[in-house]
Design a protein around this motif. Structure first.
Motif, PDB file in Angstrom:
ATOM      1  N   SER A  87      39.364  30.039  53.499  1.00 41.64           N
ATOM      2  CA  SER A  87      40.393  30.673  52.888  1.00 41.64           C
ATOM      3  C   SER A  87      39.964  31.019  51.448  1.00 41.64           C
ATOM      4  O   SER A  87      39.655  30.503  50.786  1.00 41.64           O
ATOM      5  CB  SER A  87      41.827  29.771  53.168  1.00 41.64           C
ATOM      6  N   CYS A  88      40.198  32.564  51.275  1.00 48.12           N
ATOM      7  CA  CYS A  88      40.009  32.983  49.848  1.00 48.12           C
ATOM      8  C   CYS A  88      40.783  32.339  48.918  1.00 48.12           C
ATOM      9  O   CYS A  88      42.188  32.808  49.195  1.00 48.12           O
ATOM     10  CB  CYS A  88      40.002  34.384  49.996  1.00 48.12           C
ATOM     11  N   ARG A  89      40.367  31.812  47.929  1.00 47.27           N
ATOM     12  CA  ARG A  89      41.512  31.368  46.928  1.00 47.27           C
ATOM     13  C   ARG A  89      42.309  32.065  46.206  1.00 47.27           C
ATOM     14  O   ARG A  89      43.343  31.911  45.587  1.00 47.27           O
ATOM     15  CB  ARG A  89      40.951  30.121  46.115  1.00 47.27           C
ATOM     16  N   PHE A  90      41.697  33.468  46.059  1.00 45.38           N
ATOM     17  CA  PHE A  90      42.473  34.439  45.199  1.00 45.38           C
ATOM     18  C   PHE A  90      43.497  35.305  46.138  1.00 45.38           C
ATOM     19  O   PHE A  90      44.570  35.651  45.683  1.00 45.38           O
ATOM     20  CB  PHE A  90      41.329  35.272  44.810  1.00 45.38           C
ATOM     21  N   CYS A  91      43.253  35.634  47.433  1.00 42.63           N
ATOM     22  CA  CYS A  91      44.022  36.352  48.012  1.00 42.63           C
ATOM     23  C   CYS A  91      44.540  35.828  49.399  1.00 42.63           C
ATOM     24  O   CYS A  91      45.438  36.266  50.204  1.00 42.63           O
ATOM     25  CB  CYS A  91      43.409  37.688  48.421  1.00 42.63           C
ATOM     26  N   GLY A  92      43.882  34.807  49.847  1.00 39.16           N
ATOM     27  CA  GLY A  92      44.558  33.701  50.917  1.00 39.16           C
ATOM     28  C   GLY A  92      43.878  34.309  52.241  1.00 39.16           C
ATOM     29  O   GLY A  92      44.146  33.893  53.477  1.00 39.16           O
ATOM     30  N   LYS A 142      43.722  42.907  43.058  1.00 42.29           N
ATOM     31  CA  LYS A 142      42.802  43.391  44.179  1.00 42.29           C
ATOM     32  C   LYS A 142      41.730  42.238  44.206  1.00 42.29           C
ATOM     33  O   LYS A 142      41.015  42.043  43.331  1.00 42.29           O
ATOM     34  CB  LYS A 142      41.938  44.641  43.765  1.00 42.29           C
ATOM     35  N   CYS A 143      41.465  41.865  45.607  1.00 46.91           N
ATOM     36  CA  CYS A 143      40.343  40.838  45.666  1.00 46.91           C
ATOM     37  C   CYS A 143      39.074  41.552  46.058  1.00 46.91           C
ATOM     38  O   CYS A 143      39.065  42.615  46.688  1.00 46.91           O
ATOM     39  CB  CYS A 143      40.838  39.695  46.646  1.00 46.91           C
ATOM     40  N   SER A 144      38.154  40.866  45.774  1.00 49.50           N
ATOM     41  CA  SER A 144      36.770  41.589  46.254  1.00 49.50           C
ATOM     42  C   SER A 144      36.140  40.521  47.342  1.00 49.50           C
ATOM     43  O   SER A 144      34.900  40.590  47.396  1.00 49.50           O
ATOM     44  CB  SER A 144      35.838  41.654  45.155  1.00 49.50           C
ATOM     45  N   CYS A 145      36.694  39.668  47.863  1.00 51.74           N
ATOM     46  CA  CYS A 145      36.079  38.910  48.902  1.00 51.74           C
ATOM     47  C   CYS A 145      35.729  39.452  50.161  1.00 51.74           C
ATOM     48  O   CYS A 145      36.004  40.638  50.419  1.00 51.74           O
ATOM     49  CB  CYS A 145      37.172  37.511  49.433  1.00 51.74           C
ATOM     50  N   SER A 146      35.060  38.765  50.873  1.00 44.74           N
ATOM     51  CA  SER A 146      34.166  39.422  52.087  1.00 44.74           C
ATOM     52  C   SER A 146      33.597  38.253  52.883  1.00 44.74           C
ATOM     53  O   SER A 146      33.293  37.133  52.342  1.00 44.74           O
ATOM     54  CB  SER A 146      33.015  40.540  51.689  1.00 44.74           C
TER      55      SER A 146
HETATM   56 ZN   LIG Z   1      39.999  37.194  48.812  1.00 46.75          ZN
END
Ligand SMILES: [Zn+2]
Length: 295
Positions: free
Chosen positions: A271-276, A238-242
């Motif tokens: 681009s989020c490196r954890f979830c793309g 689970k990513c927590s990007c925003s």
């Molecule tokens: Zn993310």
């Protein structure tokens, strides 16, 4: 089989045991990062290790633990971030590693990671995060985390992590366990555990044979009386990007770099490196961020 982490102790409280099945979360990570088998194993082991650390050592909602493997091998850096409830996300610098199997016929994670350092950052809402760093022992991840616990936290531990990649590149099995000896544990207990552990099949073989996390929990503590908590924890990728988080990243690159983005590109895509996940910023948004940037 559903991903789960079960945990428990012996009645004396001198032995803490955690057993995890992480097949689905590792498979999701492998698909997000398009990781080849060796990289998939390295990433999956790091994610599983971080999830075990988060569940075992964090208490509060906002707490996080970051495990960073910095080797000089082909994988480059590997990062996994976990919270106290089993949410985990990760990143591997080079997911396209191709390597022959090692001398035991297994994915050569140690060879792909190389030598270097493992660092652990625990952010528990205090002013300064807790940081510990140890040299990599083998690059096989589980041994390196075991060494981290011994050296940096003085907790004798036994950690095993495994990822089995199918011929089609999907993850057939992923999981691990961690046994920690607390003050008051006897040498006899430690010796008995060592004997059990040395007689075990690999984690992935146990999972593939249909054993549940609870089965593994009791198998690795065979002969000890153990109390397993009824409530399992359900780990997930689970990513927590925003957009706010990405704004902060853009602000942190500094005024000069932001000005260059505004004048030369007129927009930015992050681009989020954890979830793309992709985040777009138009010229007006970049200009408003410029006011928050330094330098
Ligand atoms: Zn993310």
């Amino acid at each position: 089989m559903e991903d789960i982490i079960v945990r428990g102790t012996n009645p004396e409280g001198t032995m803490r045991v955690y057993s995890a099945i992480t097949t689905q979360l590792t498979d999701k990570a492998v698909k997000i990062h398009n990781a080849y088998p060796v990289a998939a194993a390295a990433l999956g082991r790091t994610l599983t290790g971080a999830a075990l650390m988060g569940v075992s050592s964090l208490k509060n909602d906002g707490d996080s633990v970051t495990v960073q493997i910095k080797g000089d091998g082909e994988t480059g850096s590997i990062i996994a971030v976990a919270d106290s409830k089993g949410a985990v996300r990760g990143y591997i610098e080079n997911p396209y590693v191709e390597r022959p199997l090692n001398s035991q016929g297994k994915l050569d994670v140690g060879g792909a990671v190389g030598s270097g350092y493992l660092s652990v950052i625990k952010d528990m809402g205090l002013k300064e995060p807790y940081v510990g760093m140890v040299p990599l022992v083998s690059g096989e991840i589980a041994e390196d985390l075991t060494s981290y616990y011994a050296v940096s936290e003085q907790i004798p531990s036994c950690i095993a992590l495994g990822v089995l990649v199918d011929t089609d590149g999907s993850v057939a099995a992923s999981g691990g366990f961690m046994i920690q000896l607390m003050p008051g544990a006897s040498d006899a207990d430690a010796d008995r555990l060592t004997k059990i552990i040395s007689s075990l099949d690999s984690v992935t073989a146990m999972i593939k044979s249909g054993m549940s996390a609870a089965d593994i929990f009791f198998k690795i503590t065979d002969g000890f009386s153990m109390i397993m908590e009824n409530a399992g924890i359900f780990p997930e990728y689970k990513c927590s990007c925003s957009k706010e988080r990405m704004e902060r990243e853009l602000v942190s690159i500094g005024k000069t770099e932001l000005e260059r983005l505004i004048n030369e590109d007129g927009h930015a895509e992050l681009s989020c490196r954890f979830c793309g996940s992709k985040y777009n910023f138009d010229k007006a948004e970049l200009i408003s961020l410029l006011k928050r940037a330094k330098g």
